[in-house]
Design a protein around this motif. Structure first.
Motif, PDB file in Angstrom:
ATOM      1  N   GLY A  86       2.072   1.514 -13.308  1.00  0.00           N
ATOM      2  CA  GLY A  86       2.000   1.742 -12.011  1.00  0.00           C
ATOM      3  C   GLY A  86       0.687   2.438 -11.615  1.00  0.00           C
ATOM      4  N   ALA A  87       0.278   3.397 -12.224  1.00  0.00           N
ATOM      5  CA  ALA A  87      -0.966   4.029 -12.047  1.00  0.00           C
ATOM      6  C   ALA A  87      -2.279   2.970 -12.074  1.00  0.00           C
ATOM      7  CB  ALA A  87      -1.489   4.932 -13.239  1.00  0.00           C
ATOM      8  N   ARG A  88      -2.141   1.951 -12.877  1.00  0.00           N
ATOM      9  CA  ARG A  88      -3.204   1.037 -12.928  1.00  0.00           C
ATOM     10  C   ARG A  88      -3.027  -0.051 -11.600  1.00  0.00           C
ATOM     11  NH1 ARG A  88      -4.133  -0.788 -19.003  1.00  0.00           N
ATOM     12  NH2 ARG A  88      -5.125   1.288 -19.529  1.00  0.00           N
ATOM     13  N   LEU A  89      -1.885  -0.295 -11.256  1.00  0.00           N
ATOM     14  CA  LEU A  89      -1.677  -0.865  -9.944  1.00  0.00           C
ATOM     15  C   LEU A  89      -2.111  -0.349  -8.760  1.00  0.00           C
ATOM     16  CD1 LEU A  89       1.892  -2.444 -10.743  1.00  0.00           C
ATOM     17  CD2 LEU A  89      -0.451  -3.800 -10.367  1.00  0.00           C
ATOM     18  N   LEU A  90      -1.892   1.121  -8.716  1.00  0.00           N
ATOM     19  CA  LEU A  90      -2.153   1.864  -7.511  1.00  0.00           C
ATOM     20  C   LEU A  90      -3.738   1.819  -7.158  1.00  0.00           C
ATOM     21  CD1 LEU A  90      -1.651   4.529  -5.662  1.00  0.00           C
ATOM     22  CD2 LEU A  90      -2.014   5.840  -7.297  1.00  0.00           C
ATOM     23  N   ARG A  91      -4.231   1.542  -8.137  1.00  0.00           N
ATOM     24  CA  ARG A  91      -5.569   1.388  -7.955  1.00  0.00           C
ATOM     25  C   ARG A  91      -6.201   0.104  -7.414  1.00  0.00           C
ATOM     26  NH1 ARG A  91      -8.087   3.337 -13.809  1.00  0.00           N
ATOM     27  NH2 ARG A  91      -7.622   5.381 -13.625  1.00  0.00           N
ATOM     28  N   LYS A  92      -5.428  -0.905  -7.546  1.00  0.00           N
ATOM     29  CA  LYS A  92      -5.401  -2.083  -7.010  1.00  0.00           C
ATOM     30  C   LYS A  92      -4.894  -2.628  -5.622  1.00  0.00           C
ATOM     31  CE  LYS A  92      -6.084  -3.914 -11.746  1.00  0.00           C
ATOM     32  NZ  LYS A  92      -6.101  -4.983 -12.691  1.00  0.00           N
ATOM     33  N   LEU A  93      -3.907  -2.018  -5.204  1.00  0.00           N
ATOM     34  CA  LEU A  93      -3.079  -1.994  -4.090  1.00  0.00           C
ATOM     35  C   LEU A  93      -4.093  -1.532  -2.807  1.00  0.00           C
ATOM     36  CD1 LEU A  93       0.313  -1.420  -5.002  1.00  0.00           C
ATOM     37  CD2 LEU A  93      -0.477  -3.454  -4.658  1.00  0.00           C
ATOM     38  N   SER A  94      -3.899  -2.323  -1.981  1.00  0.00           N
ATOM     39  CA  SER A  94      -4.277  -1.859  -0.608  1.00  0.00           C
ATOM     40  C   SER A  94      -3.546  -0.495  -0.078  1.00  0.00           C
ATOM     41  CB  SER A  94      -4.671  -2.894   0.723  1.00  0.00           C
ATOM     42  OG  SER A  94      -3.451  -3.282   0.849  1.00  0.00           O
ATOM     43  N   ALA A  95      -4.014   0.282   0.928  1.00  0.00           N
ATOM     44  CA  ALA A  95      -2.986   1.302   1.515  1.00  0.00           C
ATOM     45  C   ALA A  95      -1.978   0.657   2.168  1.00  0.00           C
ATOM     46  CB  ALA A  95      -3.993   2.159   2.391  1.00  0.00           C
ATOM     47  N   TRP A  96      -2.256  -0.398   3.002  1.00  0.00           N
ATOM     48  CA  TRP A  96      -1.125  -1.193   3.649  1.00  0.00           C
ATOM     49  C   TRP A  96      -0.127  -1.421   2.660  1.00  0.00           C
ATOM     50  CZ3 TRP A  96       1.438  -5.585   3.713  1.00  0.00           C
ATOM     51  CH2 TRP A  96       2.105  -5.884   5.029  1.00  0.00           C
ATOM     52  N   TRP A  97      -0.407  -2.145   1.612  1.00  0.00           N
ATOM     53  CA  TRP A  97       0.576  -2.586   0.784  1.00  0.00           C
ATOM     54  C   TRP A  97       1.484  -1.462  -0.101  1.00  0.00           C
ATOM     55  CZ3 TRP A  97       3.362  -6.681   0.413  1.00  0.00           C
ATOM     56  CH2 TRP A  97       2.800  -7.813   0.963  1.00  0.00           C
ATOM     57  N   LEU A  98       0.534  -0.391  -0.396  1.00  0.00           N
ATOM     58  CA  LEU A  98       1.304   0.614  -0.936  1.00  0.00           C
ATOM     59  C   LEU A  98       2.208   1.496   0.114  1.00  0.00           C
ATOM     60  CD1 LEU A  98       0.929   2.171  -3.348  1.00  0.00           C
ATOM     61  CD2 LEU A  98      -0.793   3.731  -2.518  1.00  0.00           C
ATOM     62  N   HIS A  99       2.071   1.429   1.206  1.00  0.00           N
ATOM     63  CA  HIS A  99       2.780   2.041   2.337  1.00  0.00           C
ATOM     64  C   HIS A  99       4.149   0.921   2.623  1.00  0.00           C
ATOM     65  CE1 HIS A  99       0.878   5.178   4.337  1.00  0.00           C
ATOM     66  NE2 HIS A  99      -0.192   4.873   4.341  1.00  0.00           N
ATOM     67  N   VAL A 100       3.876  -0.160   2.344  1.00  0.00           N
ATOM     68  CA  VAL A 100       5.044  -1.241   2.466  1.00  0.00           C
ATOM     69  C   VAL A 100       6.066  -1.013   1.391  1.00  0.00           C
ATOM     70  CG1 VAL A 100       5.396  -3.606   2.506  1.00  0.00           C
ATOM     71  CG2 VAL A 100       3.830  -2.948   3.864  1.00  0.00           C
ATOM     72  N   LEU A 101       5.277  -0.933  -0.011  1.00  0.00           N
ATOM     73  CA  LEU A 101       6.176  -0.870  -1.030  1.00  0.00           C
ATOM     74  C   LEU A 101       6.905   0.327  -1.251  1.00  0.00           C
ATOM     75  CD1 LEU A 101       3.909  -2.637  -3.814  1.00  0.00           C
ATOM     76  CD2 LEU A 101       5.819  -3.650  -2.864  1.00  0.00           C
ATOM     77  N   PHE A 102       6.169   1.633  -0.955  1.00  0.00           N
ATOM     78  CA  PHE A 102       6.872   2.652  -0.944  1.00  0.00           C
ATOM     79  C   PHE A 102       7.948   2.659  -0.005  1.00  0.00           C
ATOM     80  CE2 PHE A 102       6.613   7.545   0.270  1.00  0.00           C
ATOM     81  CZ  PHE A 102       7.075   7.884  -1.124  1.00  0.00           C
ATOM     82  N   ALA A 103       7.950   2.327   1.130  1.00  0.00           N
ATOM     83  CA  ALA A 103       8.812   2.409   2.240  1.00  0.00           C
ATOM     84  C   ALA A 103      10.289   1.508   1.746  1.00  0.00           C
ATOM     85  CB  ALA A 103       8.450   1.773   3.441  1.00  0.00           C
TER      86      ALA A 103
END
Length: 116
Positions: A86-103
Motif C-alpha cells: 500500500g505504501a508503494r502504491l500511495l506514491r504512484k496514485l494521483s491525488a484524485w485516485w487516492l480520494h476516489v479509492l479512499f471514499a
C-alpha cells in the motif's frame, strides 16, 4: 502550530480506542481540511500517527479483554505485507485516485456496518 491539532488528535484517539479502528478515516480528511496538508502527505502522516495510537489502545484492551494471539500474529504478518504494498502504491496514485479509492473503501465499510 495550528490550535486545531490537539482536538483532532483527541477525536482520532477516541475513535481508535473506542472502535479499534477508524482513526485514520477521521484523521486524513481532518489533516486536509483543517491543517491544509496535501493528499499524499495526509495519508502518510495518518499512517505514522495511527501506529502509536494502536499500540496504546491495544495495550489497554489486552489488560481488560482476552486477545487471540494466533490471530494477532497471522493478521499482523499479512498487514505488514499489505502495508508495504500500500505504501508503494500511495506514491504512484494521483491525488484524485487516492480520494476516489479512499471514499469507496469508506462507503463499502459503512454499508457493511449498517447491514451486518
Amino acid at each position: 502550530m495550528n490550535k486545531k491539532i490537539i482536538p483532532i488528535g483527541l477525536v482520532v484517539g477516541l475513535a481508535n480506542g473506542l472502535f479499534g479502528a477508524g482513526g485514520g478515516a477521521l484523521l486524513i480528511p481532518a489533516l486536509q481540511k483543517f491543517m491544509g496538508i496535501q493528499t499524499h502527505k495526509s495519508h502518510a502522516t495518518a499512517l505514522a500517527v495511527i501506529l502509536p495510537l494502536s499500540v496504546v489502545s491495544a495495550g489497554v484492551y489486552i489488560w481488560g479483554i482476552e486477545v487471540d494471539w494466533k490471530i494477532v500474529l497471522l493478521v499482523s504478518g499479512g498487514g505488514v505485507c499489505g502495508g508495504i504494498i500500500g505504501a508503494r502504491l500511495l506514491r504512484k496514485l494521483s491525488a484524485w485516485w487516492l480520494h476516489v479509492l479512499f471514499a469507496l473503501v469508506l462507503a463499502v465499510g459503512a454499508v457493511r456496518m449498517l447491514f451486518a
